[in-house]
Design a protein around this motif. Sequence first.
Motif, PDB file in Angstrom:
ATOM      1  N   ALA A  81      -6.964  26.587  27.916  1.00  0.00           N
ATOM      2  CA  ALA A  81      -7.600  25.366  28.393  1.00  0.00           C
ATOM      3  C   ALA A  81      -8.637  24.826  27.411  1.00  0.00           C
ATOM      4  CB  ALA A  81      -8.262  25.624  29.748  1.00  0.00           C
ATOM      5  N   THR A  82      -9.528  25.662  26.974  1.00  0.00           N
ATOM      6  CA  THR A  82     -10.591  25.219  26.063  1.00  0.00           C
ATOM      7  C   THR A  82     -10.603  26.110  24.840  1.00  0.00           C
ATOM      8  OG1 THR A  82     -11.931  24.525  27.941  1.00  0.00           O
ATOM      9  CG2 THR A  82     -13.066  24.765  25.828  1.00  0.00           C
ATOM     10  N   PRO A  83     -10.429  25.607  23.630  1.00  0.00           N
ATOM     11  CA  PRO A  83     -10.303  24.191  23.265  1.00  0.00           C
ATOM     12  C   PRO A  83      -8.878  23.673  23.316  1.00  0.00           C
ATOM     13  CG  PRO A  83     -10.426  25.494  21.296  1.00  0.00           C
ATOM     14  CD  PRO A  83     -10.502  26.455  22.439  1.00  0.00           C
ATOM     15  N   SER A  84      -7.954  24.447  23.828  1.00  0.00           N
ATOM     16  CA  SER A  84      -6.569  24.012  24.009  1.00  0.00           C
ATOM     17  C   SER A  84      -5.907  23.652  22.681  1.00  0.00           C
ATOM     18  CB  SER A  84      -6.507  22.812  24.963  1.00  0.00           C
ATOM     19  OG  SER A  84      -5.171  22.525  25.305  1.00  0.00           O
ATOM     20  N   ARG A  85      -6.163  24.458  21.697  1.00  0.00           N
ATOM     21  CA  ARG A  85      -5.533  24.262  20.383  1.00  0.00           C
ATOM     22  C   ARG A  85      -5.636  25.567  19.608  1.00  0.00           C
ATOM     23  NH1 ARG A  85      -9.326  23.142  16.205  1.00  0.00           N
ATOM     24  NH2 ARG A  85     -11.474  23.073  16.980  1.00  0.00           N
ATOM     25  N   VAL A  86      -4.917  25.627  18.516  1.00  0.00           N
ATOM     26  CA  VAL A  86      -4.964  26.792  17.635  1.00  0.00           C
ATOM     27  C   VAL A  86      -6.049  26.554  16.590  1.00  0.00           C
ATOM     28  CG1 VAL A  86      -3.670  28.232  16.030  1.00  0.00           C
ATOM     29  CG2 VAL A  86      -2.523  27.249  18.014  1.00  0.00           C
ATOM     30  N   LEU A  87      -6.981  27.469  16.477  1.00  0.00           N
ATOM     31  CA  LEU A  87      -8.090  27.310  15.533  1.00  0.00           C
ATOM     32  C   LEU A  87      -7.589  27.439  14.104  1.00  0.00           C
ATOM     33  CD1 LEU A  87     -10.845  29.402  17.345  1.00  0.00           C
ATOM     34  CD2 LEU A  87     -10.471  26.937  17.434  1.00  0.00           C
ATOM     35  N   PRO A  88      -8.160  26.666  13.168  1.00  0.00           N
ATOM     36  CA  PRO A  88      -7.731  26.752  11.770  1.00  0.00           C
ATOM     37  C   PRO A  88      -8.049  28.118  11.168  1.00  0.00           C
ATOM     38  CG  PRO A  88      -8.992  24.739  12.186  1.00  0.00           C
ATOM     39  CD  PRO A  88      -9.144  25.593  13.392  1.00  0.00           C
ATOM     40  N   GLY A  89      -7.208  28.547  10.236  1.00  0.00           N
ATOM     41  CA  GLY A  89      -7.420  29.813   9.543  1.00  0.00           C
ATOM     42  C   GLY A  89      -6.908  31.022  10.271  1.00  0.00           C
ATOM     43  N   LEU A  90      -6.167  30.835  11.354  1.00  0.00           N
ATOM     44  CA  LEU A  90      -5.657  31.974  12.108  1.00  0.00           C
ATOM     45  C   LEU A  90      -4.586  32.695  11.296  1.00  0.00           C
ATOM     46  CD1 LEU A  90      -5.713  33.461  14.844  1.00  0.00           C
ATOM     47  CD2 LEU A  90      -3.840  31.988  15.568  1.00  0.00           C
ATOM     48  N   LYS A  91      -4.661  34.008  11.256  1.00  0.00           N
ATOM     49  CA  LYS A  91      -3.694  34.801  10.501  1.00  0.00           C
ATOM     50  C   LYS A  91      -2.396  34.910  11.291  1.00  0.00           C
ATOM     51  CE  LYS A  91      -7.163  37.539   8.045  1.00  0.00           C
ATOM     52  NZ  LYS A  91      -7.681  38.890   7.766  1.00  0.00           N
ATOM     53  N   MET A  92      -1.370  34.253  10.772  1.00  0.00           N
ATOM     54  CA  MET A  92      -0.082  34.211  11.446  1.00  0.00           C
ATOM     55  C   MET A  92       1.016  34.544  10.449  1.00  0.00           C
ATOM     56  SD  MET A  92      -0.649  30.775  13.761  1.00  0.00           S
ATOM     57  CE  MET A  92       0.856  31.067  14.694  1.00  0.00           C
ATOM     58  N   ALA A  93       2.237  34.584  10.939  1.00  0.00           N
ATOM     59  CA  ALA A  93       3.375  34.822  10.062  1.00  0.00           C
ATOM     60  C   ALA A  93       3.580  33.618   9.145  1.00  0.00           C
ATOM     61  CB  ALA A  93       4.631  35.080  10.893  1.00  0.00           C
ATOM     62  N   GLY A  94       4.127  33.865   7.966  1.00  0.00           N
ATOM     63  CA  GLY A  94       4.354  32.779   7.019  1.00  0.00           C
ATOM     64  C   GLY A  94       4.820  33.310   5.679  1.00  0.00           C
ATOM     65  N   HIS A  95       4.795  32.427   4.682  1.00  0.00           N
ATOM     66  CA  HIS A  95       5.254  32.792   3.343  1.00  0.00           C
ATOM     67  C   HIS A  95       4.277  33.754   2.691  1.00  0.00           C
ATOM     68  CE1 HIS A  95       6.041  32.289  -1.015  1.00  0.00           C
ATOM     69  NE2 HIS A  95       7.287  32.189  -0.611  1.00  0.00           N
ATOM     70  N   MET A  96       4.801  34.798   2.079  1.00  0.00           N
ATOM     71  CA  MET A  96       3.977  35.839   1.469  1.00  0.00           C
ATOM     72  C   MET A  96       4.321  35.972   0.000  1.00  0.00           C
ATOM     73  SD  MET A  96       3.701  39.846   2.580  1.00  0.00           S
ATOM     74  CE  MET A  96       2.670  40.999   1.676  1.00  0.00           C
ATOM     75  N   GLY A  97       3.304  36.130  -0.819  1.00  0.00           N
ATOM     76  CA  GLY A  97       3.513  36.306  -2.255  1.00  0.00           C
ATOM     77  C   GLY A  97       3.655  34.982  -2.980  1.00  0.00           C
ATOM     78  N   ALA A  98       4.117  35.063  -4.236  1.00  0.00           N
ATOM     79  CA  ALA A  98       4.312  33.886  -5.101  1.00  0.00           C
ATOM     80  C   ALA A  98       3.016  33.106  -5.254  1.00  0.00           C
ATOM     81  CB  ALA A  98       5.431  32.999  -4.570  1.00  0.00           C
ATOM     82  N   GLU A  99       1.904  33.819  -5.436  1.00  0.00           N
ATOM     83  CA  GLU A  99       0.616  33.186  -5.653  1.00  0.00           C
ATOM     84  C   GLU A  99      -0.108  33.900  -6.791  1.00  0.00           C
ATOM     85  OE1 GLU A  99      -1.649  33.542  -2.127  1.00  0.00           O
ATOM     86  OE2 GLU A  99      -1.552  35.736  -2.050  1.00  0.00           O
ATOM     87  N   ARG A 100      -1.025  33.195  -7.403  1.00  0.00           N
ATOM     88  CA  ARG A 100      -1.729  33.758  -8.542  1.00  0.00           C
ATOM     89  C   ARG A 100      -2.759  34.778  -8.069  1.00  0.00           C
ATOM     90  NH1 ARG A 100      -2.244  32.905 -13.836  1.00  0.00           N
ATOM     91  NH2 ARG A 100      -4.218  33.363 -14.854  1.00  0.00           N
ATOM     92  N   VAL A 101      -2.685  35.970  -8.614  1.00  0.00           N
ATOM     93  CA  VAL A 101      -3.600  37.051  -8.274  1.00  0.00           C
ATOM     94  C   VAL A 101      -4.179  37.625  -9.562  1.00  0.00           C
ATOM     95  CG1 VAL A 101      -2.442  37.647  -6.121  1.00  0.00           C
ATOM     96  CG2 VAL A 101      -1.728  38.727  -8.239  1.00  0.00           C
ATOM     97  N   LYS A 102      -5.314  38.292  -9.419  1.00  0.00           N
ATOM     98  CA  LYS A 102      -5.972  38.906 -10.576  1.00  0.00           C
ATOM     99  C   LYS A 102      -6.450  40.293 -10.181  1.00  0.00           C
ATOM    100  CE  LYS A 102      -8.658  36.568 -13.314  1.00  0.00           C
ATOM    101  NZ  LYS A 102      -9.820  35.825 -13.875  1.00  0.00           N
ATOM    102  N   VAL A 103      -6.082  41.283 -10.976  1.00  0.00           N
ATOM    103  CA  VAL A 103      -6.551  42.654 -10.800  1.00  0.00           C
ATOM    104  C   VAL A 103      -7.561  42.935 -11.905  1.00  0.00           C
ATOM    105  CG1 VAL A 103      -5.902  45.075 -10.661  1.00  0.00           C
ATOM    106  CG2 VAL A 103      -4.362  43.332  -9.783  1.00  0.00           C
ATOM    107  N   ARG A 104      -8.738  43.345 -11.526  1.00  0.00           N
ATOM    108  CA  ARG A 104      -9.835  43.497 -12.476  1.00  0.00           C
ATOM    109  C   ARG A 104      -9.995  44.947 -12.928  1.00  0.00           C
ATOM    110  NH1 ARG A 104     -12.890  38.899 -12.673  1.00  0.00           N
ATOM    111  NH2 ARG A 104     -12.596  37.402 -10.976  1.00  0.00           N
ATOM    112  N   LYS A 105     -10.518  45.076 -14.142  1.00  0.00           N
ATOM    113  CA  LYS A 105     -10.941  46.352 -14.708  1.00  0.00           C
ATOM    114  C   LYS A 105      -9.810  47.368 -14.744  1.00  0.00           C
ATOM    115  CE  LYS A 105     -15.843  45.840 -13.681  1.00  0.00           C
ATOM    116  NZ  LYS A 105     -17.053  46.441 -13.098  1.00  0.00           N
ATOM    117  N   LEU A 106      -8.720  46.982 -15.399  1.00  0.00           N
ATOM    118  CA  LEU A 106      -7.657  47.931 -15.708  1.00  0.00           C
ATOM    119  C   LEU A 106      -7.869  48.451 -17.113  1.00  0.00           C
ATOM    120  CD1 LEU A 106      -4.553  46.078 -14.246  1.00  0.00           C
ATOM    121  CD2 LEU A 106      -6.058  47.719 -13.134  1.00  0.00           C
ATOM    122  N   GLU A 107      -7.598  49.718 -17.314  1.00  0.00           N
ATOM    123  CA  GLU A 107      -7.863  50.346 -18.600  1.00  0.00           C
ATOM    124  C   GLU A 107      -6.672  50.190 -19.530  1.00  0.00           C
ATOM    125  OE1 GLU A 107      -8.873  54.422 -18.269  1.00  0.00           O
ATOM    126  OE2 GLU A 107      -8.907  54.773 -20.433  1.00  0.00           O
TER     127      GLU A 107
END
Length: 267
Positions: A202-228
């Motif tokens: 009922a209130t607020p009767s909508r899905v709040l932004p940023g909710l963790k749901m199913a969707g596309h995974m991967g294919a994004e730029r990532v950075k791993v720091r401090k590798l030897e």
Amino acid sequence: MTTLHSHACHMQQLHTQFAGCRLLTQRQAARQQLHPQRPHSLTVHARSGEAGMGMFGTKAGMTQIFTPEGLALPATVIALEEGNVVTQVHTEEKSGYNSVQLGYQECADRKVTRPEAGHCKKAGAKAMRHLREFKIPDVSAYEPGQALNVDDLFKEGDLVDVAGTSIGKGFQGTIKRWNHHRGLMTHGSKSKRQHGSIGMSATPSRVLPGLKMAGHMGAERVKVRKLEVSFLRAFVLAKICDSYVWQFAIHTYLIADDDIMNCVNTF
């Protein structure tokens, strides 16, 4: 006719005089007089700065390294192909920031656009498939057409940041994508791997932004720091020491655009 024309001219003058202004209510005008806005300057940063100059590399595969103590450590083999040539140098006086643009993977002129081919030709380099900037504090040691040497930038034991595009995994559920817990598997459970509640009815009767749901995974730029950096031969070998990072690397493989990896020095 004359009255209409003069009215139109008057409205055009008002529109020109108050162009870009915003109408304020009486309360907003009084508040603005009590609290005038301070003049400020907007600074736009094109890219976050790096600790040092980096290079392009192509992931050749995975291997393992045996230490004198008998430990088998996983490592990523990064091969250096033709390229790593400086194509442009930005300075604080000319562009407002310091950065060095590198080109990687030589290719035929027909495989890049004419502006990119002319840009590389102006720097005295062949056509490059990949162009990327490294924002560093000092660019006095670099000039267009200069070929970078891996021995001058990296040494065994250095800590580097490895950035690239992770492998795409398609549409995934919340358990794999966000590490959510599953429901009961017995006793008539109706929610084994389902997402669950996504909001209030009922209130607020909508899905709040940023909710963790199913969707596309991967294919994004990532950075791993401090590798030897384990050792330098005909290729760069980046050792992944931490077990969590190793598990992360298994899932993403740290594959960048067209299998290109971007290695940057770090503190």
